[in-house]
Write a protein that holds these residues in place. Structure first.
Motif, mmCIF file in Angstrom:
data_model
loop_
_atom_site.group_PDB
_atom_site.id
_atom_site.type_symbol
_atom_site.label_atom_id
_atom_site.label_comp_id
_atom_site.label_asym_id
_atom_site.label_seq_id
_atom_site.Cartn_x
_atom_site.Cartn_y
_atom_site.Cartn_z
ATOM 1 N N TYR A 1 0.877 -1.167 0.000
ATOM 2 C CA TYR A 1 0.000 0.000 0.000
ATOM 3 C C TYR A 1 0.916 1.220 0.000
ATOM 4 O O TYR A 1 2.020 1.164 0.560
ATOM 5 N N VAL B 1 3.483 -5.709 1.637
ATOM 6 C CA VAL B 1 2.567 -6.690 2.233
ATOM 7 C C VAL B 1 2.841 -8.058 1.625
ATOM 8 O O VAL B 1 2.867 -9.073 2.314
ATOM 9 N N ALA C 1 -1.479 -14.895 10.082
ATOM 10 C CA ALA C 1 -1.832 -14.044 11.215
ATOM 11 C C ALA C 1 -2.508 -12.763 10.723
ATOM 12 O O ALA C 1 -2.512 -12.473 9.523
ATOM 13 N N ASN C 2 -3.062 -12.002 11.652
ATOM 14 C CA ASN C 2 -3.642 -10.704 11.301
ATOM 15 C C ASN C 2 -2.634 -9.869 10.532
ATOM 16 O O ASN C 2 -1.481 -9.762 10.943
ATOM 17 N N GLY C 3 -3.055 -9.277 9.441
ATOM 18 C CA GLY C 3 -2.163 -8.400 8.693
ATOM 19 C C GLY C 3 -1.230 -9.144 7.744
ATOM 20 O O GLY C 3 -0.368 -8.532 7.109
ATOM 21 N N ALA C 4 -1.385 -10.456 7.621
ATOM 22 C CA ALA C 4 -0.475 -11.242 6.765
ATOM 23 C C ALA C 4 -0.691 -10.955 5.280
ATOM 24 O O ALA C 4 0.165 -11.275 4.462
ATOM 25 N N GLY C 5 -1.848 -10.403 4.929
ATOM 26 C CA GLY C 5 -2.083 -10.069 3.521
ATOM 27 C C GLY C 5 -3.176 -10.893 2.857
ATOM 28 O O GLY C 5 -3.324 -10.869 1.638
ATOM 29 N N LYS C 6 -3.991 -11.577 3.675
ATOM 30 C CA LYS C 6 -5.047 -12.443 3.126
ATOM 31 C C LYS C 6 -6.067 -11.627 2.335
ATOM 32 O O LYS C 6 -6.369 -11.928 1.173
ATOM 33 N N SER C 7 -6.632 -10.604 2.986
ATOM 34 C CA SER C 7 -7.642 -9.783 2.293
ATOM 35 C C SER C 7 -7.025 -9.076 1.086
ATOM 36 O O SER C 7 -7.690 -8.900 0.055
ATOM 37 N N THR C 8 -5.757 -8.697 1.210
ATOM 38 C CA THR C 8 -5.081 -8.024 0.098
ATOM 39 C C THR C 8 -5.030 -8.935 -1.132
ATOM 40 O O THR C 8 -5.241 -8.476 -2.262
ATOM 41 N N LYS D 1 -8.310 -8.821 -2.814
ATOM 42 C CA LYS D 1 -8.503 -7.537 -3.512
ATOM 43 C C LYS D 1 -7.699 -7.492 -4.809
ATOM 44 O O LYS D 1 -8.173 -6.971 -5.824
HETATM 45 N N1 ADP Z 1 -5.964 0.353 2.555
HETATM 46 C C1 ADP Z 1 -4.816 0.121 3.221
HETATM 47 N N2 ADP Z 1 -3.850 1.073 3.330
HETATM 48 C C2 ADP Z 1 -2.691 0.838 3.976
HETATM 49 N N3 ADP Z 1 -2.385 -0.328 4.573
HETATM 50 C C3 ADP Z 1 -3.295 -1.321 4.505
HETATM 51 C C4 ADP Z 1 -4.561 -1.151 3.829
HETATM 52 N N4 ADP Z 1 -5.275 -2.301 3.926
HETATM 53 C C5 ADP Z 1 -4.484 -3.155 4.627
HETATM 54 N N5 ADP Z 1 -3.313 -2.568 4.968
HETATM 55 C C6 ADP Z 1 -2.195 -3.211 5.691
HETATM 56 O O1 ADP Z 1 -1.704 -4.263 4.882
HETATM 57 C C7 ADP Z 1 -1.384 -5.408 5.660
HETATM 58 C C8 ADP Z 1 -2.176 -6.603 5.160
HETATM 59 O O2 ADP Z 1 -3.561 -6.372 5.389
HETATM 60 P P1 ADP Z 1 -4.678 -7.439 5.066
HETATM 61 O O3 ADP Z 1 -4.470 -7.972 3.703
HETATM 62 O O4 ADP Z 1 -5.981 -6.806 5.367
HETATM 63 O O5 ADP Z 1 -4.324 -8.584 6.127
HETATM 64 P P2 ADP Z 1 -5.207 -9.825 6.628
HETATM 65 O O6 ADP Z 1 -6.453 -9.880 5.817
HETATM 66 O O7 ADP Z 1 -4.313 -11.009 6.435
HETATM 67 O O8 ADP Z 1 -5.465 -9.590 8.094
HETATM 68 C C9 ADP Z 1 -1.663 -5.020 7.095
HETATM 69 O O9 ADP Z 1 -0.453 -4.588 7.670
HETATM 70 C C10 ADP Z 1 -2.638 -3.868 6.971
HETATM 71 O O10 ADP Z 1 -2.529 -2.999 8.053
#
Ligand code: ADP
Ligand code: MG
Length: 240
Positions: A11, A17, A36-43, A46
């Motif tokens: 980002y 990420v 773990a939380n923040g590992a990049g799953k949702s990313t 997307k």
């Molecule tokens: N829109 C964004 N802008 C900046 N950082 C982001 C954004 N969305 C997620 N992040 C960061 O990117 C990393 C991965 O996020 P995310 O993919 O949501 O993780 P997960 O789904 O595995 O918990 C995290 O450190 C999160 O804080």
């Protein structure tokens, strides 16, 4: 069906990420994306729908995920978001289910047939004319899946489908996922759910794919999971 080749992503101005991530998901399989939380799953989800863009190559059903292909790529994908409120925008479940098929040129008769079929399959016919804002959390999550299925996607992406569900709704969700014939990519830190629904797992840690392969093998590897700040699924804890 889905392929990531040397994908890196950050980002804006943040630390990376995903760092050179590659994996492949075969048609009809169910894959758990864990970390773990923040590992990049949702990313990763997307990036797959083209909501974010990184470097490297992503393909869905053979189509590269690039701006020119986005509408064709998105037609194949159904994205069940973590927060169903972001996804339901019509007054009733029925109107939400009707929206995308009509938009894609499906006839009203065919759309109605699909809707009744999907509602019956998910066992939620009673939700058809309910108002979205009056559904419980579990009902809303099921309705969100119904909306996606009515659009006949080939691949279903689910972001934390069991989060904030009570045990009965969680069990219903697991049953529903198991019965989906589509290719599914499911993110979760509910590793028991992943074990119950997925044959394959991709484990993310520190921007990399730390392990990919059989769900049973990866999910019973206590040391590996702990290195990645995860815990054994409850159903396997105490067995080794
Ligand atoms: N829109 C964004 N802008 C900046 N950082 C982001 C954004 N969305 C997620 N992040 C960061 O990117 C990393 C991965 O996020 P995310 O993919 O949501 O993780 P997960 O789904 O595995 O918990 C995290 O450190 C999160 O804080
Ligand atoms: Mg997430």
């Amino acid at each position: 069906m889905i392929e990531f080749e040397n994908v890196s992503f950050r980002y804006e101005k943040e630390k990376p990420v995903l760092d050179d991530v590659s994996f492949r998901i075969s048609p009809g399989s169910k894959t758990g994306l864990i970390g773990a939380n923040g590992a990049g799953k949702s990313t990763i989800l997307k990036l797959l729908c083209g909501l974010e863009q990184g470097s490297g190559k992503i393909t869905v059903g053979g189509l590269p995920v690039i701006p020119e292909n986005l509408s064709a790529v998105r037609r194949q994908l159904g994205f069940v978001m973590q927060n169903s409120d972001q996804q339901m925008f019509m007054p009733t479940v029925y109107e939400d289910m009707l929206f995308a098929p009509l938009n894609y040129g499906v006839s009203r008769e065919e759309a109605d047939r699909r809707i009744d079929d999907v509602l019956a399959r998910l066992n939620i016919t009673e939700l058809k004319y309910r108002h979205n804002h009056r559904l419980s959390g579990g009902e809303k999550r099921m309705a969100a899946i119904a909306v996606i299925l009515a659009n006949h996607p080939e691949v279903i992406l689910m972001d934390e489908p069991t989060s904030a569900l009570d045990p009965a709704n969680r069990r219903m969700m697991i049953r529903t996922i198991r019965e989906l014939p589509q290719t599914c990519l499911i993110t979760s830190h509910d590793l028991d759910m992943i074990l119950d629904t997925c044959e394959t797992v991709i484990l993310l840690h520190a921007g990399k794919v730390r392990a990919a392969g059989s769900a049973e093998t990866i999910l019973k590897d206590r040391q590996l999971l702990e290195e990645c700040h995860l815990e054994l699924p409850l159903s396997l804890a105490g067995k080794n």
